[in-house]
Design a protein around this motif. Structure first.
Motif, short mmCIF file in Angstrom:
data_model
loop_
_atom_site.label_atom_id
_atom_site.label_comp_id
_atom_site.label_asym_id
_atom_site.label_seq_id
_atom_site.Cartn_x
_atom_site.Cartn_y
_atom_site.Cartn_z
N MET A 1 34.11 29.18 44.08
CA MET A 1 34.19 27.78 43.69
C MET A 1 32.77 27.21 43.65
N ASN A 2 32.46 26.48 42.58
CA ASN A 2 31.13 25.89 42.49
C ASN A 2 31.06 24.59 43.28
N ILE A 3 29.86 24.03 43.38
CA ILE A 3 29.65 22.83 44.19
C ILE A 3 30.50 21.67 43.69
N GLU A 4 30.53 21.44 42.40
CA GLU A 4 31.30 20.32 41.86
C GLU A 4 32.78 20.47 42.18
N GLN A 5 33.31 21.67 42.03
CA GLN A 5 34.72 21.90 42.35
C GLN A 5 34.99 21.70 43.84
N ALA A 6 34.10 22.19 44.69
CA ALA A 6 34.27 22.04 46.14
C ALA A 6 34.25 20.58 46.55
N VAL A 7 33.31 19.82 45.98
CA VAL A 7 33.21 18.40 46.31
C VAL A 7 34.43 17.64 45.79
N THR A 8 34.86 17.94 44.59
CA THR A 8 36.04 17.28 44.02
C THR A 8 37.27 17.56 44.86
N ALA A 9 37.45 18.80 45.28
CA ALA A 9 38.60 19.16 46.11
C ALA A 9 38.53 18.48 47.48
N ALA A 10 37.35 18.44 48.08
CA ALA A 10 37.18 17.80 49.39
C ALA A 10 37.46 16.30 49.29
N PHE A 11 36.95 15.68 48.24
CA PHE A 11 37.16 14.24 48.03
C PHE A 11 38.64 13.94 47.86
N ALA A 12 39.32 14.72 47.04
CA ALA A 12 40.75 14.53 46.81
C ALA A 12 41.55 14.75 48.10
N GLY A 13 41.11 15.71 48.91
CA GLY A 13 41.80 16.02 50.15
C GLY A 13 41.77 14.90 51.17
N LEU A 14 40.82 13.99 51.03
CA LEU A 14 40.76 12.85 51.95
C LEU A 14 41.89 11.84 51.70
N GLN A 15 42.40 11.83 50.49
CA GLN A 15 43.50 10.94 50.10
C GLN A 15 43.19 9.48 50.44
N LEU A 16 42.00 9.05 50.04
CA LEU A 16 41.57 7.68 50.31
C LEU A 16 41.92 6.72 49.17
N GLY A 17 42.34 7.24 48.03
CA GLY A 17 42.56 6.37 46.89
C GLY A 17 41.26 6.15 46.15
N SER A 18 41.24 5.16 45.28
CA SER A 18 40.04 4.93 44.47
C SER A 18 39.05 3.98 45.13
N THR A 19 39.50 3.15 46.05
CA THR A 19 38.61 2.25 46.77
C THR A 19 38.93 2.32 48.26
N PHE A 20 37.88 2.24 49.07
CA PHE A 20 38.04 2.37 50.51
C PHE A 20 36.78 1.85 51.20
N THR A 21 36.82 1.82 52.52
CA THR A 21 35.69 1.34 53.31
C THR A 21 35.08 2.49 54.11
N LEU A 22 33.93 2.24 54.69
CA LEU A 22 33.30 3.23 55.57
C LEU A 22 34.23 3.53 56.74
N ASP A 23 34.90 2.51 57.27
CA ASP A 23 35.84 2.73 58.38
C ASP A 23 37.00 3.63 57.96
N ASP A 24 37.46 3.49 56.71
CA ASP A 24 38.53 4.38 56.22
C ASP A 24 38.05 5.84 56.23
N ILE A 25 36.81 6.06 55.82
CA ILE A 25 36.25 7.41 55.81
C ILE A 25 36.12 7.92 57.25
N LEU A 26 35.58 7.09 58.13
CA LEU A 26 35.42 7.46 59.53
C LEU A 26 36.77 7.89 60.11
N ASN A 27 37.81 7.12 59.88
CA ASN A 27 39.14 7.46 60.39
C ASN A 27 39.65 8.76 59.78
N ALA A 28 39.43 8.96 58.49
CA ALA A 28 39.88 10.19 57.84
C ALA A 28 39.17 11.42 58.43
N VAL A 29 37.88 11.29 58.68
CA VAL A 29 37.12 12.41 59.25
C VAL A 29 37.59 12.69 60.68
N GLN A 30 37.77 11.65 61.47
CA GLN A 30 38.26 11.85 62.84
C GLN A 30 39.62 12.52 62.84
#
Length: 154
Positions: A1-30
């Motif tokens: 898998m290339n970098i763009e595919q890996a990043v796209t898959a990782a981003f989609a896996g967060l399931q944050l939607g199209s707009t979110f906050t830093l706190d939403d990301i923090l919670n998803a990572v935790q």
């Protein structure tokens, strides 16, 4: 898998939607890592030394330590970059090797993370910055949606 595919898959896996906050990301990572995550500004860390932020893994949780910046966006990018490493699973990646003889009083894992950050041309750093940019765009999207900035200024 290339970098763009890996990043796209990782981003989609967060399931944050199209707009979110830093706190939403923090919670998803935790939630993903099943660990507490703390963000700490280090007043003595200076970006002129070439280190903007670093991710430390301890027995009790994860820490993102970042340098001071007068720009909130700059500080946010430091943190998002380290979040991206976590999201992409770079905690045991080794495509930017560090010498064990350097920094002998610092544990090998921390030593490696510090030195890897200096090699911005390696794949893990490129992928982390790419994902950090995608995350920042999502945060900006939520701000733009609330203020209609993009409708006014294009």
């Amino acid at each position: 898998m290339n970098i763009e595919q890996a990043v796209t898959a990782a981003f989609a896996g967060l399931q944050l939607g199209s707009t979110f906050t830093l706190d939403d990301i923090l919670n998803a990572v935790q939630n993903r890592r099943q660990r507490r995550l703390r963000i700490v500004e280090l007043a003595n860390l200076n970006t002129s030394d070439g280190i903007c932020a670093l991710w430390l893994v301890t027995d009790t949780g994860d820490y993102v330590l970042h340098a001071h910046s007068d720009s909130a966006l700059h500080r946010q990018q430091f943190v998002l970059h380290e979040f991206a490493h976590m999201i992409l699973g770079h905690d045991d990646a080794d495509d930017c090797p560090a010498e064990d003889v350097l920094l002998p009083n610092i544990p090998p894992y921390t030593r490696g993370r510090l030195l890897k950050r200096q090699d911005i041309a390696c794949e893990t750093e490129i992928a982390a910055e790419f994902l950090a940019d995608r995350l920042a765009a999502g945060i900006r999207g939520s701000v733009f949606a609330e203020t209609r900035y993009s409708e006014v200024f294009g």
